[in-house]
Motif scaffolding. Structure first.
Motif, PDB file in Angstrom:
ATOM      1  N   LYS A 131      42.007  32.044  53.821  1.00 21.41           N
ATOM      2  CA  LYS A 131      43.078  31.003  53.595  1.00 21.41           C
ATOM      3  C   LYS A 131      42.851  29.975  52.428  1.00 21.41           C
ATOM      4  O   LYS A 131      43.820  29.171  52.226  1.00 21.41           O
ATOM      5  N   ASN A 132      41.379  29.668  52.182  1.00 19.51           N
ATOM      6  CA  ASN A 132      40.947  28.715  51.268  1.00 19.51           C
ATOM      7  C   ASN A 132      41.043  29.359  49.818  1.00 19.51           C
ATOM      8  O   ASN A 132      40.499  28.812  48.752  1.00 19.51           O
ATOM      9  N   ALA A 133      41.924  30.521  49.701  1.00 19.01           N
ATOM     10  CA  ALA A 133      41.891  30.990  48.148  1.00 19.01           C
ATOM     11  C   ALA A 133      40.661  31.628  47.767  1.00 19.01           C
ATOM     12  O   ALA A 133      40.427  31.735  46.663  1.00 19.01           O
ATOM     13  N   ASP A 134      39.916  31.979  48.772  1.00 18.18           N
ATOM     14  CA  ASP A 134      38.519  32.739  48.295  1.00 18.18           C
ATOM     15  C   ASP A 134      38.870  34.255  48.212  1.00 18.18           C
ATOM     16  O   ASP A 134      39.242  34.788  49.245  1.00 18.18           O
ATOM     17  N   ILE A 135      38.401  34.942  47.099  1.00 15.89           N
ATOM     18  CA  ILE A 135      39.021  36.343  47.280  1.00 15.89           C
ATOM     19  C   ILE A 135      37.770  37.144  46.801  1.00 15.89           C
ATOM     20  O   ILE A 135      36.957  36.770  45.822  1.00 15.89           O
ATOM     21  N   VAL A 136      38.066  38.434  47.171  1.00 14.44           N
ATOM     22  CA  VAL A 136      37.031  39.432  46.741  1.00 14.44           C
ATOM     23  C   VAL A 136      37.853  40.557  45.923  1.00 14.44           C
ATOM     24  O   VAL A 136      38.589  41.193  46.835  1.00 14.44           O
ATOM     25  N   HIS A 137      37.308  41.097  44.893  1.00  9.49           N
ATOM     26  CA  HIS A 137      38.124  42.183  44.299  1.00  9.49           C
ATOM     27  C   HIS A 137      37.003  43.404  44.145  1.00  9.49           C
ATOM     28  O   HIS A 137      35.878  43.195  44.353  1.00  9.49           O
ATOM     29  N   ARG A 138      37.540  44.348  44.120  1.00  8.58           N
ATOM     30  CA  ARG A 138      36.769  45.740  44.193  1.00  8.58           C
ATOM     31  C   ARG A 138      36.947  46.812  42.833  1.00  8.58           C
ATOM     32  O   ARG A 138      37.958  46.880  42.517  1.00  8.58           O
ATOM     33  N   VAL A 139      35.349  46.949  42.342  1.00  9.02           N
ATOM     34  CA  VAL A 139      35.806  47.806  41.102  1.00  9.02           C
ATOM     35  C   VAL A 139      34.796  49.123  41.434  1.00  9.02           C
ATOM     36  O   VAL A 139      33.820  48.897  41.970  1.00  9.02           O
ATOM     37  N   VAL A 140      35.263  50.225  41.155  1.00  6.37           N
ATOM     38  CA  VAL A 140      34.526  51.447  41.511  1.00  6.37           C
ATOM     39  C   VAL A 140      34.469  52.196  40.331  1.00  6.37           C
ATOM     40  O   VAL A 140      35.561  52.476  39.462  1.00  6.37           O
ATOM     41  N   GLY A 141      33.065  52.632  39.914  1.00  2.61           N
ATOM     42  CA  GLY A 141      32.980  53.307  38.827  1.00  2.61           C
ATOM     43  C   GLY A 141      31.430  53.996  38.709  1.00  2.61           C
ATOM     44  O   GLY A 141      31.003  54.227  39.650  1.00  2.61           O
ATOM     45  N   ARG A 142      31.036  54.321  37.576  1.00  2.00           N
ATOM     46  CA  ARG A 142      29.626  55.121  37.783  1.00  2.00           C
ATOM     47  C   ARG A 142      28.541  54.282  38.440  1.00  2.00           C
ATOM     48  O   ARG A 142      27.657  54.764  38.945  1.00  2.00           O
ATOM     49  N   PRO A 143      28.598  52.966  38.140  1.00  2.47           N
ATOM     50  CA  PRO A 143      27.580  52.051  38.725  1.00  2.47           C
ATOM     51  C   PRO A 143      27.662  52.158  40.187  1.00  2.47           C
ATOM     52  O   PRO A 143      26.701  51.834  40.980  1.00  2.47           O
ATOM     53  N   GLY A 144      28.865  52.397  40.864  1.00  7.68           N
ATOM     54  CA  GLY A 144      28.933  52.413  42.199  1.00  7.68           C
ATOM     55  C   GLY A 144      30.058  51.564  42.806  1.00  7.68           C
ATOM     56  O   GLY A 144      31.146  51.552  41.987  1.00  7.68           O
ATOM     57  N   ILE A 145      29.918  50.831  43.714  1.00  5.95           N
ATOM     58  CA  ILE A 145      31.072  50.031  44.300  1.00  5.95           C
ATOM     59  C   ILE A 145      30.431  48.425  43.617  1.00  5.95           C
ATOM     60  O   ILE A 145      29.532  48.110  44.055  1.00  5.95           O
ATOM     61  N   VAL A 146      31.224  47.722  42.873  1.00 10.06           N
ATOM     62  CA  VAL A 146      30.944  46.462  42.384  1.00 10.06           C
ATOM     63  C   VAL A 146      32.098  45.456  43.050  1.00 10.06           C
ATOM     64  O   VAL A 146      33.387  45.563  42.985  1.00 10.06           O
ATOM     65  N   LEU A 147      31.544  44.567  43.981  1.00  9.24           N
ATOM     66  CA  LEU A 147      32.437  43.471  44.455  1.00  9.24           C
ATOM     67  C   LEU A 147      32.357  42.327  43.662  1.00  9.24           C
ATOM     68  O   LEU A 147      31.152  41.660  43.561  1.00  9.24           O
ATOM     69  N   VAL A 148      33.697  41.860  43.455  1.00 12.77           N
ATOM     70  CA  VAL A 148      33.511  40.529  42.729  1.00 12.77           C
ATOM     71  C   VAL A 148      34.353  39.450  43.483  1.00 12.77           C
ATOM     72  O   VAL A 148      35.367  39.643  43.441  1.00 12.77           O
ATOM     73  N   GLY A 149      33.683  38.258  43.772  1.00 12.07           N
ATOM     74  CA  GLY A 149      34.027  37.152  44.437  1.00 12.07           C
ATOM     75  C   GLY A 149      34.589  36.041  43.424  1.00 12.07           C
ATOM     76  O   GLY A 149      33.865  36.085  42.504  1.00 12.07           O
TER      77      GLY A 149
END
Length: 231
Positions: A115-133
């Protein structure tokens, strides 16, 4: 592609280029003069060389081609700079930047939102799972840690990498975010990525549907990059 699709595609590409130019001109009003100066300057040099060395019929076309190429490269850099300037600081800016990643990358915006507009996005590729906050670092670190645990349970040994987009210490500027992700060391084969994506679908299926926080979600990065593809 059918022949009657070609004019439509060309019109669409021209619209994209025009939109990219208008976007850039807002932050750089002299962009047109700069590009014209680069093009004409290079052509003038080649005309002079052709005049003294000859033949002009060889040097002039070469100058036009190189002038156009140089102006196109500079234009692309200015478009990207303007697009980043427009999205910086907005909700979803990191997602907008990540969605410019090309084939081989699977991007899922806002896999977790508070609710505080903190977000996590996910990228999947050759490095594995990349979580970007993105959001307040003190809060988004906890959100990233929680998501990291959830993803590790279904990762099947694939690396789970956590990044924070921002301009503070140990954060990745959104201007460098996609390059940083692309430079991460490869750890998975294509077949392993396919299997991983299937496991992640199961994780996403049990998540409560959380909407993106209110506010503009910028799309200019993707549009600007599309306008420059194939040029």
């Amino acid at each position: 592609m059918a022949k009657n699709d070609a004019p439509a595609e060309k019109t669409s590409r021209l619209k994209q280029i025009r939109s990219a130019y208008q976007l850039t001109k807002k932050s750089d009003p002299k962009v047109g003069l700069v590009l014209a100066g680069i093009f004409l300057g290079i052509v003038a040099v080649f005309v002079a060389v052709g005049y003294f060395v000859g033949p002009l019929l060889v040097w002039i076309p070469l100058g036009v081609a190189l002038g156009f190429l140089a102006a196109t490269i500079i234009f692309g850099r200015k478009v990207e700079k303007a697009a980043y300037s427009q999205i910086e600081g907005q909700t979803g800016a990191a997602a907008s930047a990540l969605q410019t990643l090309r084939r081989g990358w699977n991007v899922t915006p806002a896999v977790a939102v508070t609710k505080n507009a903190d977000i996590v996005h996910r990228v999947v590729g050759r490095p594995g799972i990349v979580l970007v906050g993105e959001g307040a670092p003190s809060r988004v670190k906890n959100l990233l840690a929680a998501e990291g645990k959830k993803h590790s349970r279904v990762a099947g040994g694939a690396p789970v990498i956590q990044l924070i987009a921002g301009q503070g210490d140990d954060e990745i500027d959104i201007r460098k975010l996609t390059k940083h992700v692309m430079k991460l060391p490869a750890a998975l084969q294509p077949s392993e990525i396919t299997d991983l994506l299937q496991r992640l679908k199961a994780l996403d299926a049990v998540r409560p549907q959380v909407p993106m926080p209110k506010g503009p979600v910028p799309t200019s990065m993707k549009g600007a990059r599309q306008a420059m593809k194939g040029r």
